[in-house]
Design a protein around this motif. Structure first.
Motif, short mmCIF file in Angstrom:
data_model
loop_
_atom_site.label_atom_id
_atom_site.label_comp_id
_atom_site.label_asym_id
_atom_site.label_seq_id
_atom_site.Cartn_x
_atom_site.Cartn_y
_atom_site.Cartn_z
N ILE A 140 0.84 -1.20 0.00
CA ILE A 140 0.00 0.00 0.00
C ILE A 140 0.87 1.25 0.00
N ARG A 141 0.61 2.14 -0.93
CA ARG A 141 1.26 3.45 -1.01
C ARG A 141 0.21 4.53 -0.76
N VAL A 142 0.55 5.52 0.03
CA VAL A 142 -0.37 6.62 0.33
C VAL A 142 0.21 7.92 -0.21
N VAL A 143 -0.59 8.64 -0.97
CA VAL A 143 -0.19 9.93 -1.54
C VAL A 143 -1.26 10.95 -1.18
N SER A 144 -0.82 12.10 -0.70
CA SER A 144 -1.75 13.18 -0.37
C SER A 144 -1.53 14.35 -1.32
N LYS A 145 -2.60 14.89 -1.88
CA LYS A 145 -2.52 16.00 -2.81
C LYS A 145 -3.66 16.98 -2.54
N ALA A 146 -3.52 18.18 -3.07
CA ALA A 146 -4.60 19.17 -2.96
C ALA A 146 -5.79 18.69 -3.77
N ASN A 147 -6.98 19.09 -3.34
CA ASN A 147 -8.20 18.66 -4.01
C ASN A 147 -8.22 19.10 -5.47
N GLY A 148 -8.44 18.13 -6.36
CA GLY A 148 -8.50 18.45 -7.78
C GLY A 148 -9.57 17.67 -8.52
N GLY A 149 -10.31 16.84 -7.77
CA GLY A 149 -11.36 16.03 -8.39
C GLY A 149 -10.90 14.62 -8.69
N VAL A 150 -11.88 13.76 -8.95
CA VAL A 150 -11.60 12.34 -9.12
C VAL A 150 -10.70 12.07 -10.32
N ALA A 151 -10.86 12.82 -11.41
CA ALA A 151 -10.02 12.61 -12.59
C ALA A 151 -8.56 12.89 -12.27
N SER A 152 -8.33 13.99 -11.57
CA SER A 152 -6.97 14.36 -11.19
C SER A 152 -6.34 13.31 -10.27
N ALA A 153 -7.12 12.81 -9.33
CA ALA A 153 -6.60 11.80 -8.39
C ALA A 153 -6.25 10.51 -9.11
N ARG A 154 -7.11 10.08 -10.03
CA ARG A 154 -6.81 8.87 -10.79
C ARG A 154 -5.54 9.05 -11.62
N ASN A 155 -5.42 10.20 -12.25
CA ASN A 155 -4.24 10.46 -13.07
C ASN A 155 -2.97 10.44 -12.23
N THR A 156 -3.03 11.02 -11.03
CA THR A 156 -1.86 11.04 -10.15
C THR A 156 -1.41 9.62 -9.83
N GLY A 157 -2.36 8.77 -9.47
CA GLY A 157 -2.02 7.38 -9.15
C GLY A 157 -1.46 6.64 -10.34
N ALA A 158 -2.05 6.85 -11.51
CA ALA A 158 -1.56 6.17 -12.72
C ALA A 158 -0.14 6.61 -13.06
N GLU A 159 0.13 7.90 -12.90
CA GLU A 159 1.45 8.43 -13.25
C GLU A 159 2.53 7.98 -12.26
N LEU A 160 2.19 7.85 -11.00
CA LEU A 160 3.19 7.46 -9.99
C LEU A 160 3.45 5.96 -9.97
N SER A 161 2.47 5.17 -10.39
CA SER A 161 2.59 3.72 -10.32
C SER A 161 3.35 3.17 -11.52
N SER A 162 3.63 1.88 -11.48
CA SER A 162 4.43 1.28 -12.56
C SER A 162 3.88 -0.05 -13.05
N GLY A 163 2.74 -0.49 -12.55
CA GLY A 163 2.19 -1.79 -12.96
C GLY A 163 1.95 -1.87 -14.45
N ARG A 164 2.04 -3.08 -14.98
CA ARG A 164 1.81 -3.27 -16.41
C ARG A 164 0.35 -3.01 -16.78
N TYR A 165 -0.52 -3.23 -15.81
CA TYR A 165 -1.94 -2.88 -15.98
C TYR A 165 -2.36 -1.99 -14.81
N ILE A 166 -3.25 -1.06 -15.08
CA ILE A 166 -3.77 -0.15 -14.06
C ILE A 166 -5.23 -0.51 -13.83
N ALA A 167 -5.61 -0.73 -12.58
CA ALA A 167 -6.99 -1.05 -12.22
C ALA A 167 -7.51 0.05 -11.29
N PHE A 168 -8.60 0.66 -11.68
CA PHE A 168 -9.16 1.76 -10.89
C PHE A 168 -10.30 1.25 -10.00
#
Length: 311
Positions: free
Chosen positions: A61-89
């Protein structure tokens, strides 16, 4: 560090007590080759503290805290920081069947041409976290989804149902920042529009928790967001605006009935769908007929009874 097969991305905003069950449904997966990214989107409740406590129990489990930007922004942040071959939301108030990741891994091994996949959904009433005990399930879609279906009665239904290859995600780009309604449809339309295959798995693997709180206004915002999105595809081959709107209105009407929203609102959506394209609305005669009948009879029933009958 070994690259995991899956990176699971959970956007979190004031998720409260639902968060633990959501996270545990990921940790209970039979497919264990994943890491889990909890992206706090500026929560004002105790969500971040809960996330940090959960992270102490599992090194994936990795925890990242960011300023509020909406669900799209939060998903993008997780996708960009992660490295898995597949991304599951997965949204913070939904949950997965223990076989979710395993079935998607097996599916993509069989169908490597599929850039993105989804499964069927169990709609869970408040207090029920048992997918097998749900009264209503999304329709199965064991095929490649055309753009007309994505922009109509979107069979994916929710971002919690999306599994995408990293190659596809990077080619298509992230979710549209600032768009918090129909943002998943907008992104899926880009997936299909850019030539990637979107495919369904005919198995119930996602639990969508229904909550009537604020639903009426949310449905109106979803409809407004959809109309904006549909306008961007005017004139695109294989997309008929009236047909798609009829199917989307049918979906909104069913959702209003299922979640105990206003009966008047459910009927209004149903009638709007019929008026836009009656042939499309009743293209699935059972689904269209039951939706319109439910909306009509729902006017005579209190919300709890409507939920029990139409959930």
């Amino acid at each position: 560090m070994t690259t995991p097969h899956f990176s699971v991305v959970v956007p979190v905003y004031n998720a409260g007590a639902a968060l633990e069950a959501t996270v545990h449904s990921v940790l209970a997966q039979t497919e264990t080759d994943f890491d889990l990214w909890l992206i706090d989107d500026g929560s004002t409740d105790d969500s971040l503290a809960r996330m940090r406590k959960l992270s102490e129990s599992d090194e994936r489990i990795r925890v990242v805290s960011k300023a509020n930007g909406g669900v799209a922004s939060a998903r993008n942040t997780g996708a960009e920081l992660s490295s898995g071959r597949y991304i599951a939301f997965l949204d913070a108030d939904d949950m997965w069947h223990p076989e979710k990741l395993a079935q998607h891994r097996a599916f993509h091994a069989r169908a490597p041409q599929a850039g993105c996949s989804f499964a069927r959904i169990a709609f869970l009433e408040p207090g029920n976290d048992d997918l097998h005990a749900a009264k209503t399930f999304s329709a199965g879609y064991a095929d490649m989804v055309p753009i007309s279906e994505v922009l109509g009665e979107n069979p994916v239904c929710t971002g919690s149902n999306i599994v995408v290859s990293r190659a596809c995600f990077e080619a298509v780009g992230g979710f549209k920042a600032g768009m918090n309604y129909a943002e998943d449809q907008e992104w899926l339309a880009r997936v299909v529009g850019q030539g990637f295959a979107l495919a369904g798995i005919d198995a119930v693997l996602v639990g969508y928790r229904m909550s009537p709180g604020g639903l009426s206004s949310n449905l109106e915002a979803m409809y407004a967001g959809w109309r904006t999105l549909a306008g961007e595809y005017a004139g695109v081959a294989d997309f008929d605006h009236a047909t798609a709107e009829a199917l989307y209105c049918r979906y909104l009407s069913r959702r209003a009935l299922r979640n105990g929203a206003s009966a008047v609102q459910a009927l209004r959506f149903a009638l709007a769908g019929v008026s836009r394209d009656a042939k499309a609305f009743f293209g699935d005669a059972r689904r269209g007929g039951l939706t319109l009948a439910g909306a009509l009879f729902g006017l005579m029933l209190p919300a709890p009874v409507r939920v029990r009958l139409f959930a």
